[in-house]
Enzyme design. Structure first.
Site, PDB file in Angstrom:
ATOM      1  N   SER A   1       0.796  -1.105  -0.191  1.00  0.00           N
ATOM      2  CA  SER A   1      -0.224  -0.134  -0.352  1.00  0.00           C
ATOM      3  C   SER A   1       0.438   1.087   0.362  1.00  0.00           C
ATOM      4  O   SER A   1       2.002   0.972   0.258  1.00  0.00           O
ATOM      5  CB  SER A   1      -0.739  -0.628   1.034  1.00  0.00           C
ATOM      6  OG  SER A   1      -1.523   0.631   0.924  1.00  0.00           O
TER       7      SER A   1
ATOM      8  N   TYR B   1      -2.089  -0.653  10.424  1.00  0.00           N
ATOM      9  CA  TYR B   1      -2.759  -1.014   8.557  1.00  0.00           C
ATOM     10  C   TYR B   1      -1.159  -0.350   8.572  1.00  0.00           C
ATOM     11  O   TYR B   1      -0.736  -1.408   7.380  1.00  0.00           O
ATOM     12  CB  TYR B   1      -3.651  -0.223   8.233  1.00  0.00           C
ATOM     13  CG  TYR B   1      -3.608  -0.875   6.496  1.00  0.00           C
ATOM     14  CD1 TYR B   1      -4.001  -2.003   6.078  1.00  0.00           C
ATOM     15  CD2 TYR B   1      -3.099   0.440   5.812  1.00  0.00           C
ATOM     16  CE1 TYR B   1      -4.517  -1.795   5.077  1.00  0.00           C
ATOM     17  CE2 TYR B   1      -3.496   0.647   4.398  1.00  0.00           C
ATOM     18  CZ  TYR B   1      -3.763  -0.945   3.850  1.00  0.00           C
ATOM     19  OH  TYR B   1      -4.527  -1.252   2.443  1.00  0.00           O
TER      20      TYR B   1
END
Length: 258
Positions: free
Chosen positions: A141, A154
């Site tokens: 990501s 995350y």
């Protein structure tokens, strides 16, 4: 170009969002796709749709956080045919800072986003070595490169994926095993729509527009755009590509930096 004929691929979390589009695209390009999912009703429905469109797909109930689940399923698949590609797409999100992230939150993120990827790679590497090589694609990501507000757990999990990608690529380059990662920015998926509907029911269009504009290009990415990059990286046309993270982010990383 970018054909995957006679290739056998595993896609974790392959029945929804980005994973589903990767499953569909791999099958369209000639691969046999094995979908790893917990929700078998969803996985069977999507596998049937891939088959109805002329592709080949199978689904397996696998909890990637459990190595025994992963190993058992890989062993079952490789009896039928060698596995060529692993896409580690399964993952979960979490909102919170280090203060609001509980130990239980962190353990859950670790179990799926980090340990789940490790389990799949750990179990597939011996097979790839025996088979003369293979391709691993990990879903990272933009959070791994720049961090995101209120995404403590995350972000660190995706940072781990980016580092894991480099380490695996370096350790197994001599075994003809390529390992790369993809770092999307915000991609328009049903998850995004559901998040906006649940959190901001009275201003859904406004929030959607705001989230779209966080990418300098002015919109969210499409799942098909991420899947196209995955197809390339999985194909023989990308034989010279390994140990690299590939952002697909509408300029989020570089153009948002002062």
């Amino acid at each position: 170009m970018f054909r995957l004929d006679k290739k056998v691929a595993i896609v974790t979390g392959g029945a929804s969002g980005i994973g589903l589009e990767i499953s569909r695209s791999f099958a369209k390009q000639g691969a046999t796709v094995h979908i790893f999912e917990l929700n078998m009703d969803l996985a069977e429905r999507e596998a049937d749709l891939i088959i109805a469109s002329g592709g080949t797909a199978y689904c397996h109930k696998v909890d990637v956080s459990k190595q025994s689940d992963v190993q058992k399923t890989i062993d079952k698949i490789k009896i039928v045919s060698p596995i060529d590609i692993l896409v580690n797409n399964a993952g979960i999100a979490h909102i919170g800072t280090v203060e609001t992230t509980t130990e239980e939150d962190l353990d859950k993120i670790y179990a799926i986003n980090i340990k789940g990827v490790y389990n799949c790679i750990h179990c597939i590497i011996p097979h790839f070595k025996e088979n003369g090589g293979g391709v691993i694609i990990n879903m990272a990501s933009v959070a791994a490169s720049v961090g995101l507000v209120d995404r403590f757990a995350y972000s660190i999990s995706k940072g781990a994926i980016k580092t894991m990608t480099l380490q695996v690529a370096k350790d197994y380059v001599s075994n003809n095993i390529r390992c790369n990662s993809i770092s999307p920015a915000r991609i328009h998926t049903p998850f995004v729509d559901g998040f906006i509907k649940n959190k901001y029911p009275d201003k859904q269009e406004e929030v959607f527009d705001e989230l779209s504009k966080t990418q300098p290009i002015g919109r969210m990415g499409k799942t098909s755009e991420v899947a196209a990059l995955a197809v390339y990286l999985a194909s023989n046309d990308a034989a010279f590509a390994t140990g690299t993270d590939y952002p697909i982010d509408g300029g989020f990383i570089t153009l948002n930096t002062p």
